[in-house]
Each structure stands twice: as C-alpha cells, then as structure tokens.
Design an enzyme around this catalytic site. Structure first.
Site, PDB file in Angstrom:
ATOM      1  N   HIS A  69       3.557  -1.986   0.346  1.00 46.69           N
ATOM      2  CA  HIS A  69       2.479  -1.000   0.473  1.00 46.69           C
ATOM      3  C   HIS A  69       1.914  -0.679  -0.896  1.00 46.69           C
ATOM      4  O   HIS A  69       2.462  -1.093  -1.908  1.00 46.69           O
ATOM      5  CB  HIS A  69       2.948   0.253   1.233  1.00 46.69           C
ATOM      6  CG  HIS A  69       3.954   1.085   0.513  1.00 46.69           C
ATOM      7  ND1 HIS A  69       5.237   0.663   0.242  1.00 46.69           N
ATOM      8  CD2 HIS A  69       3.884   2.345  -0.009  1.00 46.69           C
ATOM      9  CE1 HIS A  69       5.899   1.612  -0.394  1.00 46.69           C
ATOM     10  NE2 HIS A  69       5.096   2.648  -0.573  1.00 46.69           N
ATOM     11  N   HIS A  71       1.505   1.915  -2.944  1.00 43.57           N
ATOM     12  CA  HIS A  71       1.893   2.919  -3.931  1.00 43.57           C
ATOM     13  C   HIS A  71       2.278   2.266  -5.268  1.00 43.57           C
ATOM     14  O   HIS A  71       2.943   1.232  -5.303  1.00 43.57           O
ATOM     15  CB  HIS A  71       3.039   3.781  -3.397  1.00 43.57           C
ATOM     16  CG  HIS A  71       2.584   4.763  -2.356  1.00 43.57           C
ATOM     17  ND1 HIS A  71       3.435   5.332  -1.440  1.00 43.57           N
ATOM     18  CD2 HIS A  71       1.344   5.249  -2.082  1.00 43.57           C
ATOM     19  CE1 HIS A  71       2.746   6.155  -0.652  1.00 43.57           C
ATOM     20  NE2 HIS A  71       1.474   6.108  -1.010  1.00 43.57           N
ATOM     21  N   ASP A  73       4.418   2.850  -7.525  1.00 44.14           N
ATOM     22  CA  ASP A  73       5.812   2.558  -7.881  1.00 44.14           C
ATOM     23  C   ASP A  73       6.341   1.335  -7.120  1.00 44.14           C
ATOM     24  O   ASP A  73       7.503   0.962  -7.267  1.00 44.14           O
ATOM     25  CB  ASP A  73       6.719   3.787  -7.649  1.00 44.14           C
ATOM     26  CG  ASP A  73       6.787   4.218  -6.198  1.00 44.14           C
ATOM     27  OD1 ASP A  73       5.762   4.176  -5.500  1.00 44.14           O
ATOM     28  OD2 ASP A  73       7.886   4.594  -5.743  1.00 44.14           O
ATOM     29  N   HIS A  74       5.488   0.680  -6.327  1.00 44.50           N
ATOM     30  CA  HIS A  74       5.864  -0.566  -5.644  1.00 44.50           C
ATOM     31  C   HIS A  74       5.033  -1.761  -6.116  1.00 44.50           C
ATOM     32  O   HIS A  74       5.451  -2.903  -5.941  1.00 44.50           O
ATOM     33  CB  HIS A  74       5.738  -0.398  -4.124  1.00 44.50           C
ATOM     34  CG  HIS A  74       6.732   0.586  -3.585  1.00 44.50           C
ATOM     35  ND1 HIS A  74       7.838   0.221  -2.851  1.00 44.50           N
ATOM     36  CD2 HIS A  74       6.811   1.931  -3.722  1.00 44.50           C
ATOM     37  CE1 HIS A  74       8.555   1.301  -2.557  1.00 44.50           C
ATOM     38  NE2 HIS A  74       7.944   2.360  -3.075  1.00 44.50           N
ATOM     39  N   HIS A 127       3.961   5.732   6.661  1.00 40.84           N
ATOM     40  CA  HIS A 127       4.061   6.193   5.260  1.00 40.84           C
ATOM     41  C   HIS A 127       2.709   5.959   4.583  1.00 40.84           C
ATOM     42  O   HIS A 127       2.169   6.852   3.929  1.00 40.84           O
ATOM     43  CB  HIS A 127       5.180   5.430   4.571  1.00 40.84           C
ATOM     44  CG  HIS A 127       5.345   5.729   3.110  1.00 40.84           C
ATOM     45  ND1 HIS A 127       5.778   6.942   2.644  1.00 40.84           N
ATOM     46  CD2 HIS A 127       5.113   4.959   2.001  1.00 40.84           C
ATOM     47  CE1 HIS A 127       5.820   6.907   1.312  1.00 40.84           C
ATOM     48  NE2 HIS A 127       5.411   5.719   0.899  1.00 40.84           N
ATOM     49  N   ASP A 144       9.031   1.879   1.944  1.00 40.62           N
ATOM     50  CA  ASP A 144       9.270   3.318   2.102  1.00 40.62           C
ATOM     51  C   ASP A 144       9.110   3.771   3.551  1.00 40.62           C
ATOM     52  O   ASP A 144       8.652   4.892   3.800  1.00 40.62           O
ATOM     53  CB  ASP A 144       8.290   4.116   1.215  1.00 40.62           C
ATOM     54  CG  ASP A 144       8.603   3.975  -0.263  1.00 40.62           C
ATOM     55  OD1 ASP A 144       9.639   3.379  -0.612  1.00 40.62           O
ATOM     56  OD2 ASP A 144       7.793   4.468  -1.078  1.00 40.62           O
ATOM     57  N   HIS A 182      14.133   2.793  -2.190  1.00 38.18           N
ATOM     58  CA  HIS A 182      14.668   3.832  -3.077  1.00 38.18           C
ATOM     59  C   HIS A 182      16.131   4.130  -2.779  1.00 38.18           C
ATOM     60  O   HIS A 182      16.582   3.993  -1.637  1.00 38.18           O
ATOM     61  CB  HIS A 182      13.897   5.156  -2.894  1.00 38.18           C
ATOM     62  CG  HIS A 182      12.480   5.107  -3.368  1.00 38.18           C
ATOM     63  ND1 HIS A 182      12.109   5.489  -4.633  1.00 38.18           N
ATOM     64  CD2 HIS A 182      11.353   4.713  -2.733  1.00 38.18           C
ATOM     65  CE1 HIS A 182      10.794   5.349  -4.761  1.00 38.18           C
ATOM     66  NE2 HIS A 182      10.308   4.882  -3.621  1.00 38.18           N
TER      67      HIS A 182
END
Ligand SMILES: [Zn+2]
Length: 270
Positions: A69, A71, A73-74, A127, A144, A182
């Site tokens: 996805h 985001h 941080d990915h 999400h 996530d 995570h």
C-alpha cells in the site's frame, strides 16, 4: 520401479526481517540454495538504507520489489533501491505510487523466477483504499491489514471493507505464515486481553511472544491458526467478543461488522 514420491516441495526461499524505522519490518525473501541463493526480493521497503546494507553484507542481488500500500513507511525506500537495482516494482493498481512499474490487483500473479517464487494478489481494502496482499508458498504478506493479534486502522476504507478483507485472509489455511508490516504484537495482545479476558490461547500466546521480545526476536511471522484463536478482529462472532463490544458501545449489537467497528474504535482509544 518409479521414483519414490518426493517430500512436499521445500521452500526455495527463506524470509528474513530487515528492521526499518522504529517498528517496521521489510520482509526480505532470499533464495535458499543453488543459483537462487544470489537473489533477494523485498516487501514494503519504507527505507532503502537498511535494505542496501543487508544486500551488500549478504552479497545478494535484488530481483524484485513488492509493495502492499502507498504509505511512506512501506514505499519510501523504493526510489533509492531502483537507482541501484533496475528491478520490477509490484504494487496496488489503484493507489498512487509513482515508483510502481507493475501495477497488480486481485487475480494477478507475481512471479519472481530468480527465487522460484510465485504469489497470488489479493485485494484487501480498508487500511487504505486499494491495499493488496501477496499470498504463496504458505506465506502471506499483508502489510498493515492483518497484524499479529490486531488489524490496521481504517484510514481510507470502511469497517465493512476491512471486515470483508480480514474474512478473506481468515479463509486461508491455518498453517499460513503471516508476515505483517509492524512489530505491534505485545501492545495488540494487551488490547485483546481487554476484549477477551478469559481466552486461554491468548494467555499462552502472550507468554510466548513476551519471551521472544525479551530475547530481542520478532514475534513474526505468526501462524494464521493462532490469529483465528486469539485475534479479536477475526473473532467478531465469538460471544465474549460480542459481549465486550456491547459493553463498550452501551448498546446491543450482534452483526459482526458492527462488532468489528466497535472494537476497532475501542482500540483507537485504548
Ligand atoms: Zn499503512
């Protein structure tokens, strides 16, 4: 005499967690033997530096990047990785990720021939609006959406969508290894105990996962069978979960989507 039947096909790759940021894992697939042992693929590289360091230390060549996805941080490390390695970048067809070169969605297959690996793509919105998962060889990379003993927040999707996505993942075999994005497990178990204080499997899981963290080890991957027994977001039809949701709401609901929405809301404030 025909040749004896070979044992169940051995995995051609192993999966190693490379830590990024505070609690992200960049799941790194690396060939287990022969020619494939030179290659690796990464899932959700939010940061490039730890991945580049790992690849160089282990003398591995990157073969593919998979994103679940949009985001940061990915996906934040992808641009730097593809400067070093010109590899295909798979990611959700319906999310705005500039670095994705092979957009995929439900029904597509992702093959990484260097690793002898192939994954089915599943659409799991909730999400984010078009979050995807990769499933193959008994492994699920679910970003996530499903967490160990928890689930992702609803940033772009509805409770209905997220519940349906979790149900889709829950339908996979119990022996599926869940590689989520995570290390949130112990905090998630704390909340799960508030929802289901009498769940014996949860107590066993807490002891095991606490020991793993004390030893500095990841609690992941988890087994989907354990998630079914302990993750409250997969247990929205269990009487104890329904009762806790009702207590939280101060109202009587039994529809699993409403139970799910209630405990997701509760978790946000927990
Ligand atoms: Zn996210």
């Amino acid at each position: 005499m025909p040749d004896p039947v070979p044992p169940a096909v051995a995995l051609r790759f192993e999966v190693v967690p490379v830590s990024a940021f505070k609690d992200n894992y960049v799941w790194t697939l690396r060939g287990a033997a022969g020619d494939s042992a030179r290659y690796a693929a990464v899932v959700d590289p939010g940061e490039a530096r730890p991945v580049l360091e790992y690849l160089s230390r282990e003398k591995l060549e990157l073969a593919a990047i998979l994103a679940t996805h949009h985001h940061a941080d990915h996906v934040g490390g992808i641009a730097e990785l593809v400067q070093e390695y010109r590899v295909p970048v798979y990611g959700p067809r319906h999310e705005p990720i500039a670095t994705v070169t092979r957009p995929v969605s439900e029904g597509d297959q992702v093959s990484i021939p260097q690793l002898g690996a192939s994954f089915s793509v599943l659409d799991i919105p909730g999400h984010t609006r078009a979050h995807i998962a990769y499933y193959g060889a008994g492994a699920l990379f679910c970003g996530d959406t499903l967490f160990a003993c928890g689930c992702g927040r609803l940033f772009e999707g509805t409770a209905e969508q997220m519940y349906a996505s979790l149900q889709k993942l829950q339908a996979l075999p119990d022996a599926t290894r869940v590689y989520c994005g995570h290390e949130y497990t112990l905090a998630n178990i704390g909340f799960a105990k508030a929802v289901e204080p009498q769940n014996a499997a949860l107590k066993v899981r807490e002891q095991r996962d606490r020991r793993l963290r004390e030893a500095g080890s990841p609690t992941l991957p988890s087994m989907l069978g354990d998630e079914k027994a302990t993750n409250p977001f997969l247990r929205c039809r269990e009487p104890a979960v329904v009762e806790s949701a009702n207590k939280y709401l101060g109202a009587r609901v039994s529809d699993p989507v409403r139970v799910f929405a209630a405990i997701r809301d509760w978790k946000n404030k927990f």
